[in-house]
Design a protein around this motif. Structure first.
Motif, PDB file in Angstrom:
ATOM      1  N   GLN A  40       0.887  -1.338   0.334  1.00 18.62           N
ATOM      2  CA  GLN A  40       0.092   0.021  -0.358  1.00 18.62           C
ATOM      3  C   GLN A  40       0.791   1.223   0.064  1.00 18.62           C
ATOM      4  OE1 GLN A  40      -2.612  -0.450   3.146  1.00 18.62           O
ATOM      5  NE2 GLN A  40      -3.585  -2.316   2.031  1.00 18.62           N
ATOM      6  N   LYS A  41       1.330   1.211  -0.557  1.00 18.27           N
ATOM      7  CA  LYS A  41       2.229   2.268  -0.900  1.00 18.27           C
ATOM      8  C   LYS A  41       1.827   3.575  -1.869  1.00 18.27           C
ATOM      9  CE  LYS A  41       5.592   1.099   2.708  1.00 18.27           C
ATOM     10  NZ  LYS A  41       6.159   1.896   3.028  1.00 18.27           N
ATOM     11  N   VAL A  42       1.682   2.986  -2.700  1.00 17.50           N
ATOM     12  CA  VAL A  42       0.919   3.722  -4.153  1.00 17.50           C
ATOM     13  C   VAL A  42      -0.290   3.858  -4.323  1.00 17.50           C
ATOM     14  CG1 VAL A  42       2.352   3.649  -5.536  1.00 17.50           C
ATOM     15  CG2 VAL A  42       1.136   1.750  -6.263  1.00 17.50           C
ATOM     16  N   LYS A  43      -1.315   4.358  -4.158  1.00 18.07           N
ATOM     17  CA  LYS A  43      -3.000   4.653  -4.626  1.00 18.07           C
ATOM     18  C   LYS A  43      -3.146   3.911  -5.728  1.00 18.07           C
ATOM     19  CE  LYS A  43      -6.843   7.735  -4.094  1.00 18.07           C
ATOM     20  NZ  LYS A  43      -7.782   8.355  -3.790  1.00 18.07           N
ATOM     21  N   TYR A  44      -3.756   2.813  -5.775  1.00 14.82           N
ATOM     22  CA  TYR A  44      -4.482   2.328  -7.151  1.00 14.82           C
ATOM     23  C   TYR A  44      -5.561   1.876  -6.715  1.00 14.82           C
ATOM     24  CZ  TYR A  44      -4.867  -1.685  -3.927  1.00 14.82           C
ATOM     25  OH  TYR A  44      -5.504  -2.430  -3.071  1.00 14.82           O
ATOM     26  N   ARG A  50      -7.877  -6.285 -12.604  1.00  9.64           N
ATOM     27  CA  ARG A  50      -7.002  -5.429 -13.439  1.00  9.64           C
ATOM     28  C   ARG A  50      -7.118  -3.876 -12.118  1.00  9.64           C
ATOM     29  NH1 ARG A  50      -7.787  -5.675 -20.063  1.00  9.64           N
ATOM     30  NH2 ARG A  50      -7.506  -8.174 -19.910  1.00  9.64           N
ATOM     31  N   LEU A  51      -5.481  -3.711 -12.336  1.00 16.10           N
ATOM     32  CA  LEU A  51      -4.979  -2.716 -12.091  1.00 16.10           C
ATOM     33  C   LEU A  51      -4.838  -1.368 -12.185  1.00 16.10           C
ATOM     34  CD1 LEU A  51      -2.368  -4.596  -9.143  1.00 16.10           C
ATOM     35  CD2 LEU A  51      -4.637  -3.578  -8.580  1.00 16.10           C
ATOM     36  N   TYR A  52      -5.643  -0.224 -11.819  1.00 16.85           N
ATOM     37  CA  TYR A  52      -4.918   1.390 -13.111  1.00 16.85           C
ATOM     38  C   TYR A  52      -4.631   1.830 -11.229  1.00 16.85           C
ATOM     39  CZ  TYR A  52      -7.489  -0.986 -16.541  1.00 16.85           C
ATOM     40  OH  TYR A  52      -7.696  -2.260 -17.881  1.00 16.85           O
TER      41      TYR A  52
END
Length: 65
Positions: A40-44, A50-52
């Motif tokens: 959880q170091k980046v917002k996705y 699928r991840l965006y």
């Protein structure tokens, strides 16, 4: 409200990126990008499996740290 009914404010001028695009943006390999997501170091945003990522959110996350 069901999980699928969750609304997200979207900036239509923002660039939508795949995991591959985001990894290229950070100049890291795809597995390292998956680790950032897992930790959880980046917002996705997840659509199905699928991840965006939004470019502005990635930049904002770097500026905060």
């Amino acid at each position: 409200m069901r999980k699928s009914d969750k609304q997200v404010d979207i900036d239509l001028d923002d660039e939508l990126m795949t995991i591959k695009d985001a990894a290229f943006f950070f100049k890291i390999d795809i597995q390292a990008m998956y680790k950032r997501v897992q930790r959880q170091k980046v917002k996705y945003h997840k659509v199905g499996s699928r991840l965006y990522f939004f470019k502005k959110e990635l930049i904002a996350g770097v500026k905060v740290k």
